[in-house]
Structure formats: C-alpha cells, structure tokens
Design an enzyme around this catalytic site. Structure first.
Site, PDB file in Angstrom:
ATOM      1  N   TYR A 172       0.853  -1.196   0.000  1.00  5.38           N
ATOM      2  CA  TYR A 172       0.000   0.000   0.000  1.00  5.38           C
ATOM      3  C   TYR A 172       0.883   1.239   0.000  1.00  5.38           C
ATOM      4  O   TYR A 172       1.818   1.346   0.805  1.00  5.38           O
ATOM      5  CB  TYR A 172      -0.901  -0.005   1.245  1.00  5.38           C
ATOM      6  CG  TYR A 172      -1.749   1.239   1.408  1.00  5.38           C
ATOM      7  CD1 TYR A 172      -2.799   1.510   0.538  1.00  5.38           C
ATOM      8  CD2 TYR A 172      -1.505   2.147   2.440  1.00  5.38           C
ATOM      9  CE1 TYR A 172      -3.579   2.654   0.690  1.00  5.38           C
ATOM     10  CE2 TYR A 172      -2.284   3.287   2.608  1.00  5.38           C
ATOM     11  CZ  TYR A 172      -3.321   3.534   1.722  1.00  5.38           C
ATOM     12  OH  TYR A 172      -4.100   4.660   1.875  1.00  5.38           O
ATOM     13  N   ASP A 261       9.281   2.504   0.575  1.00 11.41           N
ATOM     14  CA  ASP A 261       8.186   3.164   1.277  1.00 11.41           C
ATOM     15  C   ASP A 261       8.310   2.794   2.745  1.00 11.41           C
ATOM     16  O   ASP A 261       7.910   1.711   3.170  1.00 11.41           O
ATOM     17  CB  ASP A 261       6.841   2.713   0.695  1.00 11.41           C
ATOM     18  CG  ASP A 261       5.663   3.374   1.404  1.00 11.41           C
ATOM     19  OD1 ASP A 261       5.876   3.943   2.493  1.00 11.41           O
ATOM     20  OD2 ASP A 261       4.540   3.300   0.871  1.00 11.41           O
ATOM     21  N   LYS A 289       4.132   8.942   9.138  1.00 14.52           N
ATOM     22  CA  LYS A 289       3.655   8.395  10.405  1.00 14.52           C
ATOM     23  C   LYS A 289       4.546   8.740  11.605  1.00 14.52           C
ATOM     24  O   LYS A 289       4.451   9.824  12.152  1.00 14.52           O
ATOM     25  CB  LYS A 289       3.460   6.883  10.271  1.00 14.52           C
ATOM     26  CG  LYS A 289       2.310   6.539   9.282  1.00 14.52           C
ATOM     27  CD  LYS A 289       1.761   5.167   9.498  1.00 14.52           C
ATOM     28  CE  LYS A 289       0.868   4.702   8.344  1.00 14.52           C
ATOM     29  NZ  LYS A 289      -0.549   4.863   8.552  1.00 14.52           N
TER      30      LYS A 289
HETATM   31  C1  LIG Z   1       3.285   1.956   3.630  1.00 15.91           C
HETATM   32  C2  LIG Z   1       2.407   3.176   3.538  1.00 15.91           C
HETATM   33  N1  LIG Z   1       2.670   4.106   2.611  1.00 15.91           N
HETATM   34  C3  LIG Z   1       1.940   5.231   2.488  1.00 15.91           C
HETATM   35  C4  LIG Z   1       0.871   5.456   3.317  1.00 15.91           C
HETATM   36  C5  LIG Z   1       0.057   6.707   3.178  1.00 15.91           C
HETATM   37  O1  LIG Z   1       0.304   7.558   4.256  1.00 15.91           O
HETATM   38  P1  LIG Z   1      -0.797   8.626   4.711  1.00 15.91           P
HETATM   39  O2  LIG Z   1      -1.951   7.862   5.266  1.00 15.91           O
HETATM   40  O3  LIG Z   1      -0.075   9.479   5.718  1.00 15.91           O
HETATM   41  O4  LIG Z   1      -1.189   9.395   3.485  1.00 15.91           O
HETATM   42  C6  LIG Z   1       0.551   4.507   4.295  1.00 15.91           C
HETATM   43  C7  LIG Z   1      -0.600   4.723   5.184  1.00 15.91           C
HETATM   44  O5  LIG Z   1      -1.030   3.873   5.923  1.00 15.91           O
HETATM   45  C8  LIG Z   1       1.325   3.334   4.401  1.00 15.91           C
HETATM   46  O6  LIG Z   1       1.036   2.392   5.296  1.00 15.91           O
END
Ligand SMILES: Cc1ncc(COP(=O)(O)O)c(C=O)c1O
Length: 456
Positions: A172, A261, A289
């Site tokens: 994700y 990521d 986060k």
């Molecule tokens: C691995 C990963 N990348 C990107 C995101 C997106 O981050 P945000 O919710 O701060 O937009 C998330 C959100 O849970 C994530 O788990």
C-alpha cells in the site's frame, strides 16, 4: 454470541450505518457503547459516513468515539479505557502524550502558527534524518505519506527521464489513484470506485518477495521500483532472504531509482528504518507516520544525486502546509527522543511484539482456534480463518470477517487493535501491559471460539 461482521463484510468494506447503530446491546460482552452510538447516529447526518477515513467505520462491535488519551491508554466517550495497539494507525510510536513532543508543540505554538513560512526547524529535522536514515542525505517535506509517495515518483521520473513504475501486489502506497491498485492479492485493479482507470497505466505489477523473473521484466523503461521493504500492510511479512538485495542490484544495474516506502517501517523497525534493519539502502525513502509523532507530516529523503532535481529548484515541490512548524517541531522532538532511547527502546518493542505473536499462537493452538499471528518487530498481524501463513500466497485463505470478530472480542477485553488485526507496539508499552494483553488475548480467543460454536 452472534458474529455480525460476516453479513456486513459480504457487502464490501462499507458497513450499513443504520444496521450497525441498531444492534441489540446483548451482543456486547463487557463494554457499553451507548454514547458512541449516540455520536454515530448524529455524525452521519452531516459528516459523510460519520468518519474521516473509511476503515474507521469497520471497528467491531462498534466504532468507538475517543474522548482522550494518555500514555498508551485511550478512553472513549462512554468511559471505557483501552490499552492502545492502534497508535493512531501507526504514528504514535512514543505513545499519546510524549513529554518532549508536547513541550515542543507548546513552544512552537507560543511563537505563532507561521504556516508556509521558512523557519529554522525544517533544516534541523532534515539534518536529523540525514544523520539517522542511511539514504537520507537530503529531504523534502510534505504533509502526509500519500503526498510524499507522489513526490518520490516525480523525483524518480525527473531524475531518470523515464516513466514506468514497478509496484508490488499487496503493498500500500497511499490513496492517490496511480498507486491505489493491487492493494490485495486477487485484485489487481483499483481499490475503490471513482478512481481514474488511466492513472495507473504506467504502473507494472510484480509479486512481492519473488526474485524470480524480476531481472527479466525490469528494463530501462522503468523510472522507479517502489516497495514496502517489510510488507506490513499485507500482514506483517518480513522480506525473504535476498529479496531487497536483488532489488538493489537490479535497479542499480539498470539505472532505476529504488524507493523504499518506509511510512510504517521508518524509525520503527530500527532508528534508521527497514533499510538499517535489513542492510539494504535505497535511493529514495518515503517517511511519514512516526516521523511526526502524531502530527501530519511526510518526507522524501534520498541520495544527493537523485535529489539533485529538486535541490536545484528545477522540479516543482508545492504545498501550503509543507514544513509547518508544528509538525516539524514534533518531528525534531520525536527523533531526538528516539535517538536518546534507542539502545533500550528498539529491543523492548521488538520483544513485546514477538511475545504477543507467540502468545496468540499458543492460545490459538490450545483452543483449536483458526487464528494465527505473525510479527515483524513491533508490528503484529492477527489472522483468522487460518492456523498458519506461508507467505503472501496464503492471504486469500484468511477470513476478514472473522478477524473483525476477533478484534471485537479484544476490544471488549480492553485491547484496542486496528480492526483488520494489525497491532503496533509503542515505546511506552510496559511488561505489565504485556501481561494484561496476554490475559486479554486468552479470554478473547475463548469468547471468539464460543461465538464460533454458537454460530454453527
Ligand atoms: C506503507 C504506507 N505508505 C503510504 C501510506 C500513506 O500515508 P498517509 O496515510 O499518511 O497518506 C501509508 C498509510 O497507511 C502506508 O502504510
């Protein structure tokens, strides 16, 4: 005991709000959610779906409305208190009320909001990231993980002059259309109605963890390979031996930008993130986060050669709230705290994460329950409908509605997990909390099995 989740989930993620708010109270073991029910009945009038992020509505037996939080406990509007393993979907690695972060916020607020101005904190946070994250020589800030992902793609395309992006199934990367595809095994398409089907045309899908075929399918059309180095969203899968190194070797050979990521794994799997833990350094890292300790922030941090396109001012990087002093102040306080406590903090959260998974599996076995847990350090995933998990190929066998039942039973025992069974351990969870958690898990699994038998 009736398991209500099944009929709800058969309709997709959407839970029927009217049905949910009219469930008889008898199904709730211990906690009463009367004020949460009143809130929800009111909220759906003018707040679309009654929540600000769709998954929040899936919590069982009822989406609790939080009143306040302290340390690692949250209290809802009915006065129920929970030991929190949701941690605000991950950011609260230091818990809900870390003193250094709250002090930094007060300090920033006392100086005015100063949004969209340049201030001294931005460079200080970038310095800290450069010190702590192996790939973090230069950073650019935005306001969320999703935005940072988009910026990373733009940087990679500008740096290579290429367009195609490699994405892995069940990883994700935020909710924007281009990468909001193939989020689950078995669905390579868009994750929701309303997405532009053309947005992901330049995205090519790969199987996470598989080295076979990677070298044959990647070529010089690719600008970037983006990957969750540990697949936490899919269910807490650590990278198979050699997978990340193979990505590193192939992308280096072909001049493709390797993007980790690390929105979840950053500062959580180690102070330097998954790249430190697994010893493979990408070209760009996406952070979010935990970086903001609960305040909204995202960052792209990368090697100077790749970041040159943005460092030179040629690539447009925009956003009214980027680098806002409050989020940046929280980030500085958070990283300084993590740095000071790293020697004890990381071993402890890893140990607690493992202990929870081990206990779940022992209790599941003792009860003959179709439940399994696995963890990557402080990230723990509960599965239901299965008794083991052999990599991502096992994911289609899990029963997502049963996971909601299990997390509902945990909630009733005072354990707050994310509804889909993901648990995060924070720096302020103690061994006493672990003992409480184990007891609650044993009772919850017992109640879960009673419900399962009653339903047969
Ligand atoms: C691995 C990963 N990348 C990107 C995101 C997106 O981050 P945000 O919710 O701060 O937009 C998330 C959100 O849970 C994530 O788990």
């Amino acid at each position: 005991m009736i398991c209500l989740a099944r009929s709800w989930l058969e309709k997709g993620i959407a839970v029927d709000v009217k049905q949910q708010s009219s469930q008889p109270l008898e199904i709730y073991d211990r906690h009463v959610f009367s004020q949460s029910r009143v809130y929800r009945a009111h909220a759906v009038n003018h707040l679309a779906y009654g929540v600000s992020s769709t998954p929040r509505a899936t919590q069982m037996p009822f989406p609790v409305v939080v009143d306040r939080a302290e340390g690692v406990h949250i209290t809802d509007v009915d006065g129920n208190t929970y030991l929190d393993y949701g941690l605000g979907y991950g950011p609260l690695l230091l818990g809900h009320t870390p003193k250094p972060v709250l002090e930094a916020l007060q300090h920033e607020l006392s100086k005015g909001l100063r949004t969209a101005s340049i201030h001294r904190g931005e460079a200080r946070l970038a310095d800290l990231i450069a010190e702590l994250v192996p790939s973090g020589a230069q950073s650019a800030f935005v306001s969320s993980g999703s935005e940072a992902i988009q910026l990373a793609l733009r940087i990679a395309r500008a740096a290579t002059g290429r367009n195609t992006i490699a994405k892995f199934r069940a990883n994700y990367h935020g909710w924007f259309d281009n990468l909001h595809v193939a989020n689950t095994i078995g669905n390579d398409g868009a994750a929701t109605i309303g997405q532009d089907p053309d947005a992901s045309q330049s995205v090519v899908l790969f199987d996470w963890g598989c080295v076979d075929g990677l070298a044959d399918r990647l070529d010089t059309r690719f600008a970037a390979v983006i990957v969750e180095p540990a697949a936490i969203n899919a269910g807490c899968f650590g990278p198979p031996d050699g997978f990340l190194q193979a990505l590193r070797d192939i992308t280096s050979r072909l001049g493709i930008v390797l993007i980790f990521d690390e929105v979840i794994t950053g500062f959580r799997l180690a102070l330097g993130g998954a790249q430190q833990r697994y010893g493979v350094t990408p070209d760009l890292s996406v952070l979010g986060k935990a970086l903001g300790a609960g305040l909204p922030i995202g960052a792209v941090s990368g090697h100077r050669e790749v970041m040159q396109v943005i460092a030179s001012g040629r690539l447009l990087h925009r956003g009214t709230f980027n680098g806002n002093p409050v989020s940046i102040g929280a980030g500085i306080a958070c990283l300084e705290t993590l740095k000071a406590e790293q020697a004890t903090l990381y071993p402890r959260i890893d140990r607690i994460g493992s202990a929870i998974a081990v206990h779940v599996n022992a209790e599941a076995k003792a009860h003959g329950a179709p439940i399994f847990a696995q963890n990557v350090g402080p990230c723990v995933q509960l599965f239901a409908g299965v008794t083991h998990m052999d990599g991502m190929a096992g994911l289609p066998k899990i029963d997502r509605s049963l996971i909601l039942c299990l997390t509902s039973k945990l909630l009733q025992q005072g354990i707050y997990t994310l509804p889909r069974g993901l648990m995060y351990v924070s720096s302020v969870h103690t061994d006493d909390d672990l003992a409480f958690t184990k007891q609650a898990i044993s009772t919850a699994i017992d109640h879960f099995m009673q419900g399962l038998h009653a339903n047969r």
